[in-house]
Motif scaffolding. Structure first.
Motif, PDB file in Angstrom:
ATOM      1  N   GLY A 167       0.748  -1.170   0.014  1.00  0.00           N
ATOM      2  CA  GLY A 167       0.040  -0.003  -0.068  1.00  0.00           C
ATOM      3  C   GLY A 167       0.686   1.299  -0.114  1.00  0.00           C
ATOM      4  N   THR A 168       0.388   2.053  -0.714  1.00  0.00           N
ATOM      5  CA  THR A 168       1.229   3.267  -0.930  1.00  0.00           C
ATOM      6  C   THR A 168       0.976   4.277   0.464  1.00  0.00           C
ATOM      7  OG1 THR A 168       0.835   3.447  -3.200  1.00  0.00           O
ATOM      8  CG2 THR A 168       1.513   5.955  -2.069  1.00  0.00           C
ATOM      9  N   GLU A 169       2.348   4.701   1.107  1.00  0.00           N
ATOM     10  CA  GLU A 169       2.316   5.320   2.236  1.00  0.00           C
ATOM     11  C   GLU A 169       1.958   6.801   1.974  1.00  0.00           C
ATOM     12  OE1 GLU A 169       2.987   4.151   5.110  1.00  0.00           O
ATOM     13  OE2 GLU A 169       3.749   2.120   4.550  1.00  0.00           O
ATOM     14  N   PRO A 170       1.276   7.105   3.209  1.00  0.00           N
ATOM     15  CA  PRO A 170       0.955   6.961   4.350  1.00  0.00           C
ATOM     16  C   PRO A 170       0.136   5.919   4.586  1.00  0.00           C
ATOM     17  CG  PRO A 170       0.300   8.923   4.097  1.00  0.00           C
ATOM     18  CD  PRO A 170       0.703   8.715   2.886  1.00  0.00           C
ATOM     19  N   VAL A 171       0.195   4.803   5.549  1.00  0.00           N
ATOM     20  CA  VAL A 171      -0.939   3.876   5.584  1.00  0.00           C
ATOM     21  C   VAL A 171      -1.440   4.184   7.025  1.00  0.00           C
ATOM     22  CG1 VAL A 171      -1.561   1.457   5.517  1.00  0.00           C
ATOM     23  CG2 VAL A 171      -0.321   2.115   3.774  1.00  0.00           C
ATOM     24  N   THR A 172      -2.342   4.470   7.073  1.00  0.00           N
ATOM     25  CA  THR A 172      -2.994   4.753   8.550  1.00  0.00           C
ATOM     26  C   THR A 172      -3.830   3.463   9.271  1.00  0.00           C
ATOM     27  OG1 THR A 172      -3.232   6.888   8.052  1.00  0.00           O
ATOM     28  CG2 THR A 172      -4.582   6.148  10.052  1.00  0.00           C
ATOM     29  N   ILE A 173      -3.195   2.978  10.462  1.00  0.00           N
ATOM     30  CA  ILE A 173      -3.899   1.718  11.104  1.00  0.00           C
ATOM     31  C   ILE A 173      -4.828   2.053  12.393  1.00  0.00           C
ATOM     32  CG2 ILE A 173      -3.341  -0.412  12.260  1.00  0.00           C
ATOM     33  CD1 ILE A 173      -2.202  -0.358   9.581  1.00  0.00           C
ATOM     34  N   THR A 174      -6.004   1.485  12.326  1.00  0.00           N
ATOM     35  CA  THR A 174      -6.981   1.551  13.434  1.00  0.00           C
ATOM     36  C   THR A 174      -7.409   0.206  13.957  1.00  0.00           C
ATOM     37  OG1 THR A 174      -8.802   1.519  11.890  1.00  0.00           O
ATOM     38  CG2 THR A 174      -7.956   3.727  12.739  1.00  0.00           C
TER      39      THR A 174
END
Length: 745
Positions: A167-174
């Protein structure tokens, strides 16, 4: 990137055109444009070549990031177009007019595109240059949640990882957490790919999902369940229906009770119920369908986590309540000048709470037994008091009522002699009333004889003759009666009188002798003594006794001079003495009836019947006739007289007698009757054929009862029969004999 093989191919005709363009462009001043475009891998992007329309020739080239060498991509002159074979590294390349279309975009298309276009304007050729920077964005892949331990024990450490492959950064995690019984998933305040649970506890149990998103898309992982192992906690016991005591819980008899045990545990606990030290049930819920007193006791719930092999327990006290038996009992105790109300309802668990209520308000309260005293002057007749009993095992109040009321009338005194007249019992009764009246005996000098008693007072005296004439008083007391009533009696020997001292009756009649008791205390007994000074027994020898109040009448039926005539005595007796009076009964006979003679005696019907006719001679009353017969046999062998016909009316003078034996010679006689007195028997005669055949000797005159002729018949001279002894032949009347001879031809 374009393959090396594609770049080394010899240039074709179209590839030579750019060289000319480049050359011509060098002659004039070219125009340049620049743009930046983003595309998403796998999607399509269109690169426009400048803003001027209708170019003659368009040439597209590409330089990857970090490279200074352009690579040919495609060329078109409007009529035809050519795509370099190596351009497939950029995606599915095609031309739309002068624009370069990249479908199924690949990451290799990230870089700089140059579009060189040749235009003709004003009769001159000029070139334009379009510089386009293409950025290829990669969508995030589906994340995966990885737990360092899927079933950790409470208190240990767990690391959760959200793994994203690309996945193209930025990748946000929740992170999201869904508890097993929670309403919905909740966000966890962690945005890192690593999620630390240190220490882990039971609140962390549930499903976990991580989500990753960038400028292109958002993807969420599958749910992963974190099964935290813990427990069991200390059990919590509940009881339905919930009723609490200081020691625990209570329930009513014959009621359904449910004991529930819950100890937080994962995996769930296994439960065992104990009463005392005995197992009574396995499972979290223990139901007693119908409780009894035997179910009272300590109940222990054991909780066991088999995975951890840990145990906990809790104990409660269950008490079975039951009400007292029956209903409350209300009573009132009589005391001088006051009344004391007593209400009792013993037994039960716990004891019932009792309370009095009356016309003047609410009274005292006490468990099981409560008393309430009132002055008699404060109470009215018919005052009602209610005692209520309250018990937790009963939905309704139990009660009893008592009404104070004055006894009717006054005390009643009487005396009774005991068996064999040894004692005299003084009895005083004043029934009714609430409370019952108090009674006490006093002598003639107002001295008490013993204590007091309720409703009935008894005093026993030794029987003596000197008690005659003494008085005794019974005094009654009741809180609602003023002044005190009383009754009195005087002991005395019996007195009696007869109705008539002399009674006469005709033989066979009915006579009554009367005797009346005039006094006596204790009450005397009357009896009759017969002529032989023996007590008369009713139902024997025609005697009847008819008691009526103070009278005793003696009846004699079928009076007989021999059995009933004589002097009778009426005797009255009590414990103080006896008295008697005499009555003379004379039984008279009826007068003798007139004499009877037989006037005709003949056979008929082949000597099986006789026709008898008679006549009376002399004065006298008569009530009927009696015909007797016997076999006429000479000498002492003659049979006894038998009644051939009785109940013959006094006006009758004839009688037909049947049922005779033709082979027997019969003798007959007739007697007149006056009630029970019989007259002289007629002469004895023997019937002849159609007329009197043989005259009989007349008997000597005799008058008496009916027994006379029968007794006399036993010694009477038998009749003379032709052919017998001539000395006995009667000479009173001649005998006429007619012989008829009939000849048969």
């Amino acid at each position: 990137m374009m393959g090396q093989r594609a770049l080394r191919r010899p240039p074709g005709l179209l590839w030579l055109i750019p060289l000319c363009v480049l050359h011509l462009g060098a002659l004039g001043q070219p125009s340049e444009e620049a743009a930046s475009i983003q595309g998403v891998r796998g999607s399509s992007v269109e690169l426009a070549c400048g803003s001027q329309p209708g170019p003659l020739v368009v040439f597209w080239s590409f330089m990857s990031l970090g490279s200074l060498i352009p690579r040919l991509v495609a060329v078109t002159n409007g009529a035809e177009s050519k795509v370099e074979a190596g351009a497939s590294a950029l995606g599915a390349v095609s031309m739309r007019n002068s624009s370069l279309v990249l479908a199924e975009l690949r990451e290799g298309a990230r870089g700089h595109f140059l579009c060189q276009a040749l235009h003709q304007a004003g009769g001159q050729l000029h070139t334009t240059y379009s510089h386009i920077s293409l950025t290829v964005l990669v969508p995030v892949s589906k994340p995966q949640v990885r737990m360092s331990e899927l079933s950790p024990m409470e208190g240990t450490s767990v690391v959760a990882t959200c793994a994203v492959r690309e996945g193209t950064e930025p990748v946000t995690i929740t992170w999201q957490h869904q508890a097993p019984r929670g309403p919905e998933a909740t966000l966890v305040g962690v945005t890192e790919r690593l999620f630390h649970l240190d220490p882990v506890n039971r609140t962390h149990l549930g499903w976990y999902v991580c989500s990753a998103h960038n400028a292109v898309n958002r993807m969420s992982s599958d749910e992963v369940f974190l099964d935290v192992i813990y427990g069991p906690d200390q059990p919590v016991i509940t009881v339905e229906p919930p009723r609490f005591t200081e020691e625990g819980f209570w329930s009513s008899e014959k009621e359904e009770v449910t004991l529930s045990c819950l100890a937080a545990s994962n995996p769930p606990s296994h439960y065992v119920w104990l009463r005392g030290h005995t197992q009574v049930h396995a499972g979290p819920t223990y139901t007693i369908t119908s409780t009894s007193r035997a179910h009272t006791g300590l109940y222990t719930c054991l909780a066991h986590n088999r995975h951890l092999d840990t145990r906990t327990q809790a104990t409660v006290q269950l008490t079975i309540y039951y009400p007292p038996e029956g209903q409350p009992s209300c009573a009132v105790l009589p005391t001088f000048g006051a009344v004391t109300l007593v209400c009792t309802w013993p037994g039960g668990l716990p004891t019932a709470q009792m309370q009095w209520e009356g016309p003047q308000g609410t009274g005292p309260t006490a468990p099981s037994n409560v008393t309430w005293s009132h002055a008699a002057t404060q109470l009215a007749n018919s005052s009602t008091f209610t005692c209520t009993g309250q018990h937790p095992a009963l939905a309704l109040l139990a009660l009893c009522r008592i009404t104070l009321w004055e006894p009717l009338r006054s005390p009643i005194c009487q005396t009774v002699a005991t068996t064999r007249d040894q004692f005299i019992m003084l009895s005083c009764e004043w029934p009714g009333g609430e409370p019952p009246a108090l009674l006490s005996w006093l002598d003639g000098q107002q001295e008490p004889l013993g204590g007091s008693s309720s409703s009935l007072a008894v005093h026993v005296l030794q029987a003596r003759e000197d008690l005659a004439g003494r008085e005794f008083i019974c005094r009654g007391t009741h809180p609602l009666r003023v002044p005190d009533p009383h009754c009195q009696l005087q002991l005395e020997a019996p007195q009696l009188a007869v109705a008539e001292p002399w009674v006469s009756v005709l033989e066979g009649g009915e006579a009554w002798l009367g005797c009346t008791l005039l006094g006596g205390m204790p009450p005397a007994q009357l009896l009759w003594l017969g002529p032989k000074h023996l007590p008369v027994e009713p139902g024997t020898s025609g005697f009847m006794l008819h008691p009526e109040g103070t009278q005793l009448r003696l009846g004699i039926q079928g009076a007989d001079p021999a059995h009933h005539g004589g002097t009778y005595q009426c005797v009255a007796h009590n414990t103080l003495g006896s008295r008697s009076q005499s009555v003379l009964l004379e039984v008279l006979r009826y007068p003798a009836p007139p004499n009877v003679t037989i006037s005709r005696l003949t056979y008929s019907r082949h000597r099986r019947e006789v026709q008898l006719q008679w006549a009376i001679r002399g004065p006298g009353n008569l009530t009927g006739f009696l015909v007797q017969q016997r076999a006429s046999v000479p000498g002492p062998e003659a049979g006894a007289w038998e009644t051939a016909a009785g109940d013959i009316k006094p006006e009758s003078r004839t009688q037909r007698l049947g049922g005779l034996d033709p082979g027997v010679l019969y003798a007959f006689r007739v007697l007149a009757l006056n009630h029970h007195t019989t007259g002289h028997p007629s002469e004895v005669k023997i019937p002849g054929l159609g007329r009197l055949l043989v005259p009989m000797e007349q008997n000597h005159p005799h008058r008496g009862s009916m027994e006379g002729p029968e007794a006399q018949a036993g010694i009477e001279t038998p009749p003379n029969i032709p052919g017998l002894d001539p000395a006995h032949e009667s000479l009173d009347e001649p005998v006429t004999v007619t012989i008829t001879v009939t000849a048969t031809p």
